[in-house]
Design an enzyme around this catalytic site. Structure first.
Site, short mmCIF file in Angstrom:
data_model
loop_
_atom_site.label_atom_id
_atom_site.label_comp_id
_atom_site.label_asym_id
_atom_site.label_seq_id
_atom_site.Cartn_x
_atom_site.Cartn_y
_atom_site.Cartn_z
N SER A 15 0.81 -1.23 0.00
CA SER A 15 0.00 0.00 0.00
C SER A 15 0.84 1.27 0.00
CB SER A 15 -0.96 0.05 1.19
OG SER A 15 -1.73 -1.10 1.25
N GLY B 267 1.64 2.80 -2.77
CA GLY B 267 1.26 3.59 -3.94
C GLY B 267 2.01 3.21 -5.20
N GLU C 282 3.42 -3.58 -13.12
CA GLU C 282 3.51 -3.52 -11.66
C GLU C 282 3.36 -4.93 -11.08
OE1 GLU C 282 0.33 -1.17 -9.97
OE2 GLU C 282 0.75 -1.96 -7.97
N ILE D 66 6.33 -15.07 -0.38
CA ILE D 66 6.51 -16.35 -1.06
C ILE D 66 5.79 -16.33 -2.40
CG2 ILE D 66 5.88 -18.80 -1.00
CD1 ILE D 66 6.35 -18.75 2.00
N PRO E 129 15.29 -0.09 6.35
CA PRO E 129 14.32 -0.99 5.69
C PRO E 129 14.52 -1.02 4.17
CG PRO E 129 13.22 0.42 7.30
CD PRO E 129 14.63 0.92 7.20
N GLN F 72 17.35 -0.52 2.55
CA GLN F 72 18.55 -1.30 2.27
C GLN F 72 18.25 -2.80 2.30
OE1 GLN F 72 21.95 -0.23 4.74
NE2 GLN F 72 21.14 1.83 4.98
N GLY G 63 -23.92 -3.76 -5.64
CA GLY G 63 -23.84 -4.63 -4.47
C GLY G 63 -24.39 -6.01 -4.77
N CYS H 239 -26.44 0.06 -10.74
CA CYS H 239 -26.55 -1.40 -10.80
C CYS H 239 -27.50 -1.93 -9.72
CB CYS H 239 -25.15 -2.02 -10.75
SG CYS H 239 -25.13 -3.66 -11.49
N TYR H 240 -26.97 -2.44 -8.62
CA TYR H 240 -27.86 -2.90 -7.55
C TYR H 240 -28.72 -1.73 -7.07
CZ TYR H 240 -28.71 -6.66 -4.14
OH TYR H 240 -29.24 -7.70 -3.42
N HIS I 293 -22.11 0.56 -14.76
CA HIS I 293 -21.24 1.28 -13.81
C HIS I 293 -20.55 2.45 -14.51
CE1 HIS I 293 -21.37 -1.61 -10.44
NE2 HIS I 293 -21.63 -2.47 -11.40
N GLU J 152 -19.08 4.84 -13.28
CA GLU J 152 -17.87 5.28 -12.57
C GLU J 152 -16.58 4.74 -13.18
OE1 GLU J 152 -20.11 3.14 -11.45
OE2 GLU J 152 -19.34 1.69 -10.01
N1 GLN Z 1 -26.24 -8.22 -7.53
C1 GLN Z 1 -26.75 -7.59 -8.70
C2 GLN Z 1 -26.63 -8.48 -9.93
O1 GLN Z 1 -25.84 -9.39 -9.96
C3 GLN Z 1 -26.10 -6.24 -8.94
C4 GLN Z 1 -24.64 -6.34 -9.22
C5 GLN Z 1 -23.94 -5.00 -9.11
O2 GLN Z 1 -24.46 -4.10 -8.47
N2 GLN Z 1 -22.77 -4.87 -9.69
O3 GLN Z 1 -27.33 -8.25 -10.88
#
Ligand code: GLN
EC number: 6.3.4.2
Length: 538
Positions: free
Chosen positions: A14, A16, A139, A147, A189, A191, A353, A380-381, A513, A515
Site C-alpha cells: 500500500s 502507492g 507492476e 513467497i 528498511p 537497504q 452490491g 446497478c444494484y 457502472h 464510474e
Molecule cells: N447483484 C446484482 C446483480 O448481480 C447487482 C450487481 C452489481 O451491483 N454490480 O445483478
C-alpha cells in the site's frame, strides 16, 4: 519493440505502486510516448471477481469484460488508456493455463515446473500485444520477499536477460520511515528490501522512496551507496495532499527524465501539467461543498468504492465544488432514523452490491429520496433496489423483490431466463460464480426527450456492466403508467438499462457502472449532472 519497466514494492504494501506507475505513464505519454500499463497479482484467485470488496477493494471492470484489480482503474484515470483483459494476470490464472495445457498433454511428457513452465507463461503474458507500445509498465503486486510473488520476480529477472537489460528498467518502491521519538529518517528498511531483491538477481535501477517528509541529501546518498543506485535515481515521493498532485510531484523529482535517460531517449515534447494543477487547485481551494451520501454494504473499507469516489470527485471538479462523501452502512440504516441521518445530504447514491444484507436500508433511503425530491443516483444494484421500492410503494406490489435474495416473491428483478423463454440468451446462471456475469461494455439506446438523453447529449451510449440479474421488462408498462420512465434499453429492447422519474428533479438508475469510465481530465456526464443537481438542491 517496447521497452519494459517493472515496478516492485518493498518493506510494506500500500505504498502507492499503482499511483506511481500511473503517474509515470502520464508523464511519458505527455512527452510523446505510447504507454501500456499491466498488473501482475500474486494471489491464487483466477481473477478478483469473486473476492469480497472488504478483502481486496473494488473490482474494476474493463471494456472487454475483465474483472480486474482496482489499480487498473488508477491506470485508466491517469493515462486515459482503456485497460484490456490482457493487462491483469494472477497466479491463479497462470496456473490455470499451465494445468489445462498439462491435462491436454501439451508438455509432451515433461515434468511441469515453476521454472520454466510457470515463468515462461508469465513472460508470455508480459510481452503479449505490446509491439505497438513504446513502454510497458508492469507492476508486481505485493512486496519483495512474499513467497507468492517469487515466480513473478524470477520471471522478470529472466525477462531482462531475454530481451536485454538495456530494454528493461527496474523500479523499486520502498518506505523510508520517519521516527518521531528520535526525530530521524531511517534508510535501513530500504537497504534490506533492496538486498532481498538483489538476492533474487535483480538490481533496481531507480528507487522511489515513499516518505512522510522530504529526505535530506545525506540520506539519499546513503541509499545510493548501500543500494548501488545512482543518486539521481533515488527519487522521493512525499505524501501528497490529493492523488492528482502525484504527476506534478514525480515531474519535480524528474522520474520521467531519469527513465528516458536510462533508455537513451529524448523527450518529444514538453510535459503538460496544467490539467493536474487546475484539478489540484479546485480540490484544495474551492469553498463550495456538497454532501453526498453513499449508502452501501462495504462502506468500512475505503477502497471498496474506489472508482465511484473518484467519479464523484470528478463531477465536483466539473462543478467547481468539493464533494464530501458521507459513507453510510446500509445494514445499520433503520427507516426511522433516515430523516436525521440524511439531514445535511444533497444527493443520495446507492452503489453496486450483492446479496440480501443491507437491502432494507437501501430501499428505505430510496423511498426517502423519491418522496423528498432529493437527487438520487442508483448504480446497478442501486437501480434494482429503486425498481423494487417503486414496485412496492407506487405499484402496490408488496411482494416485489429480486430472485437474487428471495426466490418466493414477485421477481421484478431476476435472472433473464426467468422470463425470456426463447432460448436466445446464454445468460442466467447463478451456479458458477466466476466470470459468468454480464460483463464489460454494452450498448444502450436512449429515449428521445428523456433526461438521460440530455445529460449524455447522444442517442447511444456504451457503458461497462457487471451484473447477473436484470430488471424484468414485462413490468415496463405498469411502471411507466406511474411515472417511472425506462429511458435506456439494450438494443434488442429486452434489458432496461436506465430508469428515471418524471416528477422528480433528478432521479436516475443505471444498470451499468458509469464510474469506471470517468476520468479526472474527462469527468463522466452522469456524475457532473448529479453533482450539479445536488448543488441546486441545497
Ligand atoms: N447483484 C446484482 C446483480 O448481480 C447487482 C450487481 C452489481 O451491483 N454490480 O445483478
Amino acid at each position: 519493440m517496447a521497452r519494459f519497466i517493472f515496478v516492485t514494492g518493498g518493506v510494506v504494501s500500500s505504498l502507492g505502486k499503482g499511483l506511481s506507475s500511473a503517474s509515470l505513464a502520464y508523464l511519458l505519454q505527455s512527452r510523446g510516448y505510447k504507454v501500456r500499463l499491466r498488473k501482475l497479482d500474486p494471489y491464487l484467485n483466477v481473477d478478483p471477481g469473486t473476492m469480497s470488496p472488504f478483502q481486496h477493494g473494488e473490482v474494476f471492470v474493463t471494456d472487454d469484460g475483465a474483472e480486474t484489480d482496482l489499480d487498473l482503474g488508477h491506470y485508466e484515470r491517469f493515462s486515459g488508456v482503456s485497460a484490456r483483459k490482457s493487462d491483469n494476470i494472477t497466479t491463479g490464472k497462470i496456473y490455470n493455463d499451465v494445468l489445462k495445457k498439462e491435462r491436454k498433454g501439451e508438455y509432451l511428457g515433461k515434468t511441469v515446473q515453476v521454472i520454466p513452465h510457470i515463468t515462461d507463461r508469465i513472460k508470455e503474458f508480459i510481452k503479449k500485444d505490446s509491439s505497438k507500445e513504446d513502454f510497458v509498465i508492469c507492476e508486481i503486486g505485493g512486496i519483495v520477499g512474499d513467497i507468492e510473488s517469487l515466480p513473478f520476480i524470477e520471471a522478470i529477472r529472466q525477462f531482462a536477460n531475454d530481451i536485454g537489460k538495456k530494454n528493461t528498467l527496474f523500479i523499486h518502491l520502498t518506505l523510508v520511515p520517519y521516527l518521531k521519538s528520535s526525530d530521524e529518517i531511517k534508510t535501513k528498511p530500504t537497504q534490506h528490501s533492496v538486498k532481498e531483491l538483489r538476492s533474487i538477481g535483480i538490481q533496481p535501477d531507480i528507487i522511489i522512496c515513499r516518505s512522510e517528509r522530504s529526505i535530506p541529501f545525506e540520506h539519499r546518498k546513503k541509499i545510493s551507496l548501500f543500494c548501488n543506485v545512482n543518486i539521481k535515481n533515488v527519487i522521493e515521493t512525499v505524501d501528497v495532499r490529493t492523488i492528482y498532485e502525484a504527476p506534478i510531484s514525480f515531474f519535480k523529482e524528474k522520474l520521467d527524465i531519469q527513465v528516458l535517460n536510462y533508455f537513451n531517449l529524448k523527450s518529444k515534447k514538453p510535459v503538460n501539467l496544467n490539467p493536474w494543477k487546475k484539478i489540484t487547485k479546485i480540490i484544495l481551494q474551492t469553498k463550495k461543498q456538497v454532501n453526498i451520501a453513499i449508502i452501501g454494504k462495504y462502506v468500512e473499507l475505503k477502497d471498496a468504492y474506489k472508482s465511484l469516489d473518484e467519479a464523484l470527485t470528478h463531477g465536483g471538479i466539473e462543478n467547481n465544488t468539493k464533494v464530501n462523501l458521507v459513507r453510510i452502512d446500509s445494514e445499520k440504516l433503520e427507516a426511522s432514523e433516515i430523516p436525521k441521518k440524511l439531514r445535511n445530504i444533497s444527493g443520495i447514491l446507492i452503489p453496486g452490491g450483492f446479496g440480501k444484507r443491507g437491502t432494507n436500508g437501501k430501499i428505505a433511503a430510496i423511498k426517502y429520496a423519491r418522496n423528498n425530491k432529493i437527487p438520487f443516483l442508483g448504480i446497478c444494484y442501486g437501480m434494482q433496489m429503486a425498481i423494487i421500492e417503486f414496485a412496492r410503494n407506487k405499484l402496490n406490489l408488496k411482494k416485489a423483490t429480486s430472485s437474487e435474495f428471495d426466490k418466493k416473491g414477485l421477481p421484478v428483478i431476476g435472472l433473464i431466463n426467468e422470463w425470456v423463454k426463447d432460448g436466445k440468451t446464454i445468460k442466467g446462471t447463478d451456479k458458477d460464480l466466476g466470470g459468468t456475469m454480464r460483463l464489460g461494455s454494452y450498448e444502450a439506446k436512449l429515449r428521445d426527450n428523456s433526461m438521460i438523453r440530455k445529460i449524455y447529449g447522444k442517442k447511444v451510449v456504451n457503458e461497462r456492466h457487471r451484473h447477473r440479474y436484470e430488471v424484468n421488462i414485462n413490468y415496463k408498462d405498469k411502471f411507466e403508467k406511474k411515472g417511472m420512465v425506462f429511458s435506456g434499453l439494450s438494443p434488442d429492447g429486452l434489458l432496461p438499462e436506465i430508469i428515471e422519474l418524471k416528477n422528480h428533479p433528478w432521479f436516475i438508475g443505471v444498470q451499468f457502472h458509469p464510474e469506471f469510465k470517468s476520468r479526472p481530465l474527462a469527468p463522466h456526464p452522469l456524475f457532473s449532472s448529479f453533482i450539479k443537481a445536488a448543488k441546486n438542491h441545497k
